[in-house]
Design a protein around this motif. Structure first.
Motif, PDB file in Angstrom:
ATOM      1  N   ASN A 102       0.852  -1.192   0.000  1.00 56.21           N
ATOM      2  CA  ASN A 102       0.000   0.000   0.000  1.00 56.21           C
ATOM      3  C   ASN A 102       0.884   1.237   0.000  1.00 56.21           C
ATOM      4  O   ASN A 102       1.669   1.423   0.936  1.00 56.21           O
ATOM      5  N   ILE A 103       0.766   2.046  -1.023  1.00 56.57           N
ATOM      6  CA  ILE A 103       1.631   3.225  -1.132  1.00 56.57           C
ATOM      7  C   ILE A 103       0.789   4.501  -1.122  1.00 56.57           C
ATOM      8  O   ILE A 103      -0.181   4.623  -1.877  1.00 56.57           O
ATOM      9  N   ILE A 104       1.186   5.447  -0.265  1.00 56.92           N
ATOM     10  CA  ILE A 104       0.568   6.779  -0.318  1.00 56.92           C
ATOM     11  C   ILE A 104       1.461   7.630  -1.200  1.00 56.92           C
ATOM     12  O   ILE A 104       2.677   7.688  -0.990  1.00 56.92           O
ATOM     13  N   LEU A 105       0.857   8.273  -2.184  1.00 57.52           N
ATOM     14  CA  LEU A 105       1.594   9.230  -3.004  1.00 57.52           C
ATOM     15  C   LEU A 105       1.154  10.630  -2.600  1.00 57.52           C
ATOM     16  O   LEU A 105      -0.008  10.996  -2.773  1.00 57.52           O
ATOM     17  N   GLY A 106       2.073  11.395  -2.020  1.00 54.60           N
ATOM     18  CA  GLY A 106       1.796  12.794  -1.690  1.00 54.60           C
ATOM     19  C   GLY A 106       2.189  13.650  -2.885  1.00 54.60           C
ATOM     20  O   GLY A 106       3.275  13.467  -3.438  1.00 54.60           O
ATOM     21  N   ILE A 136      -2.538  11.742  -1.609  1.00 56.68           N
ATOM     22  CA  ILE A 136      -2.833  12.922  -0.791  1.00 56.68           C
ATOM     23  C   ILE A 136      -2.364  14.127  -1.605  1.00 56.68           C
ATOM     24  O   ILE A 136      -1.192  14.205  -1.993  1.00 56.68           O
ATOM     25  N   LEU A 137      -3.285  15.034  -1.865  1.00 55.65           N
ATOM     26  CA  LEU A 137      -2.979  16.203  -2.692  1.00 55.65           C
ATOM     27  C   LEU A 137      -2.925  17.424  -1.779  1.00 55.65           C
ATOM     28  O   LEU A 137      -3.890  17.715  -1.055  1.00 55.65           O
ATOM     29  N   LYS A 144     -10.420   7.402  -3.789  1.00 54.85           N
ATOM     30  CA  LYS A 144     -10.726   8.798  -3.464  1.00 54.85           C
ATOM     31  C   LYS A 144      -9.417   9.521  -3.135  1.00 54.85           C
ATOM     32  O   LYS A 144      -8.550   8.959  -2.464  1.00 54.85           O
ATOM     33  N   VAL A 145      -9.291  10.750  -3.613  1.00 59.72           N
ATOM     34  CA  VAL A 145      -8.084  11.537  -3.293  1.00 59.72           C
ATOM     35  C   VAL A 145      -8.294  12.221  -1.944  1.00 59.72           C
ATOM     36  O   VAL A 145      -9.365  12.770  -1.673  1.00 59.72           O
ATOM     37  N   HIS A 146      -7.294  12.178  -1.091  1.00 64.08           N
ATOM     38  CA  HIS A 146      -7.391  12.799   0.240  1.00 64.08           C
ATOM     39  C   HIS A 146      -6.714  14.162   0.180  1.00 64.08           C
ATOM     40  O   HIS A 146      -5.578  14.262  -0.277  1.00 64.08           O
ATOM     41  N   ASP A 147      -7.433  15.208   0.639  1.00 66.69           N
ATOM     42  CA  ASP A 147      -6.825  16.529   0.517  1.00 66.69           C
ATOM     43  C   ASP A 147      -7.108  17.449   1.691  1.00 66.69           C
ATOM     44  O   ASP A 147      -6.714  18.603   1.693  1.00 66.69           O
ATOM     45  N   ASN A 148      -7.840  16.933   2.696  1.00 65.45           N
ATOM     46  CA  ASN A 148      -8.241  17.839   3.768  1.00 65.45           C
ATOM     47  C   ASN A 148      -8.072  17.194   5.137  1.00 65.45           C
ATOM     48  O   ASN A 148      -8.674  16.163   5.431  1.00 65.45           O
ATOM     49  N   LEU A 149      -7.279  17.835   5.974  1.00 64.67           N
ATOM     50  CA  LEU A 149      -7.066  17.318   7.333  1.00 64.67           C
ATOM     51  C   LEU A 149      -8.320  17.447   8.177  1.00 64.67           C
ATOM     52  O   LEU A 149      -8.539  16.691   9.114  1.00 64.67           O
ATOM     53  N   TRP A 150      -9.173  18.419   7.810  1.00 64.83           N
ATOM     54  CA  TRP A 150     -10.320  18.733   8.676  1.00 64.83           C
ATOM     55  C   TRP A 150     -11.650  18.221   8.124  1.00 64.83           C
ATOM     56  O   TRP A 150     -12.707  18.678   8.513  1.00 64.83           O
TER      57      TRP A 150
END
Ligand code: PMT
Length: 397
Positions: free
Chosen positions: A8-12, A39-40, A60-66
């Motif tokens: 499993n790789i997270i690409l920032g 993570i964008l 799904k692209v992750h882009d928000n900490l909140w």
């Protein structure tokens, strides 16, 4: 060869013109077998759309900490735990500064801090920025913190400058991620395993089956996944939770198991027949529940097709490993099965003992080939599964 099978790789993706190459990096990671989540950062989103990354990563692209909804499901801690490695490509000067100072003011930096997996960064920026004392000092700090730096290339830049700061090639970036994981002889190999008990219906409420729980097959599946193999599981009735990194196919009867194996066998490197497949099925399944009566009930049974034997006979057969569940004349019966079914090895277990074989968490087996036999002493099925895969790798690959 680098492999990311089951990883499993997270690409920032952070703010650099080179962010337009991120979908290509996603694909290169997937080509090596990885599951990718992106993570964008806010900066990254100025150069590449969320949609293109969502489509290529199939996640799904992750882009928000909140994001409250996301924090309920795959929140930043879950994401950090999910990852086997975090790659940030491109990494902007700002992201490098954030990481070096341990900031956690956006999702990407928070996930990096919350994770204990390897972190790789591929810097990309203007050559003057890259050469600046601050960026170089931050990179030194990150190297001290065990972050792996994928060096940028030298050449003509988007702004017209010439120098060091161009993002490394996506294919090389993916390979460098693959290189951090140890490869085994099974890395990237395809393995099909049958497991569990088949169910042969008698009428709508009754059936013929056996005591297989699926524990032995599940342990083998875990061992293959750990070794980097791509696993397909065809299972009957089981009482274990299977590793979700495998492709899982559920069947009921011996006939269904036979069909499913035959439909999926092409291209497999290894076939392991661990299922307890019924040798007989009812000739006719009664449409309605058979009424109780004092008369003797005679069930007519017909022979089922032998799945292992059929796979062994294929012209392009994979390496075939069978099991022998025996209660008497153990070695003799297992040797006969090895010969008659035509498999490359057979794993003998004594199913007359209640501390081994069916349902038990432990097993003890003899790994038999035409040339030799290796005893694997009583141990948990998990450890035994690993040992079996180790022997199989040494003997056949
Ligand atoms: O699932 P667990 O509770 O952990 O138990 C593990 C186990 C005891 C089921 C397992 O270790 C085991 O021995 N599996 C094989 C059970 C069995 O059916 O053995 P067999 O000796 O009857 O068959 C020999 C081989 O032929 C097996 O590989 C079997 O999968 C295969 N076979 C049998 C009949 C058939 N129609 N098709 C087959 O492929």
């Amino acid at each position: 060869m680098a492999s990311l099978t089951n990883k499993n790789i997270i690409l920032g993706v952070s703010g650099s013109i080179a962010a337009y190459k991120a979908p290509d990096i996603v694909r290169r990671l997937q080509d090596l077998g990885a599951e990718v989540r992106v993570i964008l950062t806010q900066g990254g989103s100025q150069f590449i759309t969320e949609l293109s990354l969502q489509v290529t990563s199939r996640n799904k692209v992750h882009d928000n900490l909140w994001d409250k909804e996301v924090e309920l499901s795959m929140g930043h801690i879950e994401l950090a735990k999910w990852a086997d490695a975090i790659l940030i490509a491109p990494t902007s000067a700002n992201t490098i500064a954030n990481l070096a100072s341990g900031k956690a003011d956006d999702l990407l930096s928070s996930v990096v801090l919350a994770s204990d997996c390897p972190i790789l960064i591929a810097p990309a920026m203007n050559q003057q920025m890259y050469a600046s004392a601050s960026v170089q000092a931050n990179l030194k700090t990150l190297t001290k913190h065990q972050t792996l730096i994928i060096a940028p290339e030298s050449g003509k830049q988007a702004c017209g400058d010439i120098g060091e700061g161009r993002l490394a090639q996506p294919i090389d970036i993916a390979k460098q991620v693959g290189n951090i994981f140890q490869t085994t002889k099974l890395s990237g190999k395809k393995v099909l395993i049958t497991l569990g008990a088949t169910i042969e219906a008698i009428d709508p409420v009754r059936y013929l089956s056996n005591h297989s729980s699926g524990k032995m097959g599940s342990a083998l599946s875990d061992a293959c996944i750990e070794a980097g193999a791509q696993v397909t599981l065809v299972h009957g009735n089981i009482s274990v939770i299977l590793n979700q990194k495998a492709q899982i196919i559920s069947v009921m009867s011996a006939r269904e198991m036979y069909q499913s194996v035959m439909d999926n066998i092409a291209g497999q490197d290894i076939f392991i027949a661990c299922a307890a497949v019924s040798d007989y099925s009812t000739k006719n399944i009664e449409k309605n529940k058979i009424k109780k009566s004092e008369k003797t009930l005679i069930l007519e049974l017909t022979f089922t097709k032998d799945i292992l034997q059929a796979v062994c006979k294929l012209t392009q057969k994979p390496l075939c490993i069978g099991f022998a569940a025996e209660t008497q004349n153990l070695v003799e019966n297992a040797q006969n099965k090895l010969k008659n079914k035509g498999c490359d090895a057979i794993i003998l277990n004594d199913v007359s003992r209640c501390d081994l074989g069916f349902k038990s968490d432990e097993n003890e087996v003899l790994f038999l080939t035409q040339e030799n036999s290796i005893k694997i002493e009583k141990n948990s099925k998990q450890k035994l599964g690993r040992k079996i895969i180790e022997i199989l790798s040494e003997q056949f690959f």
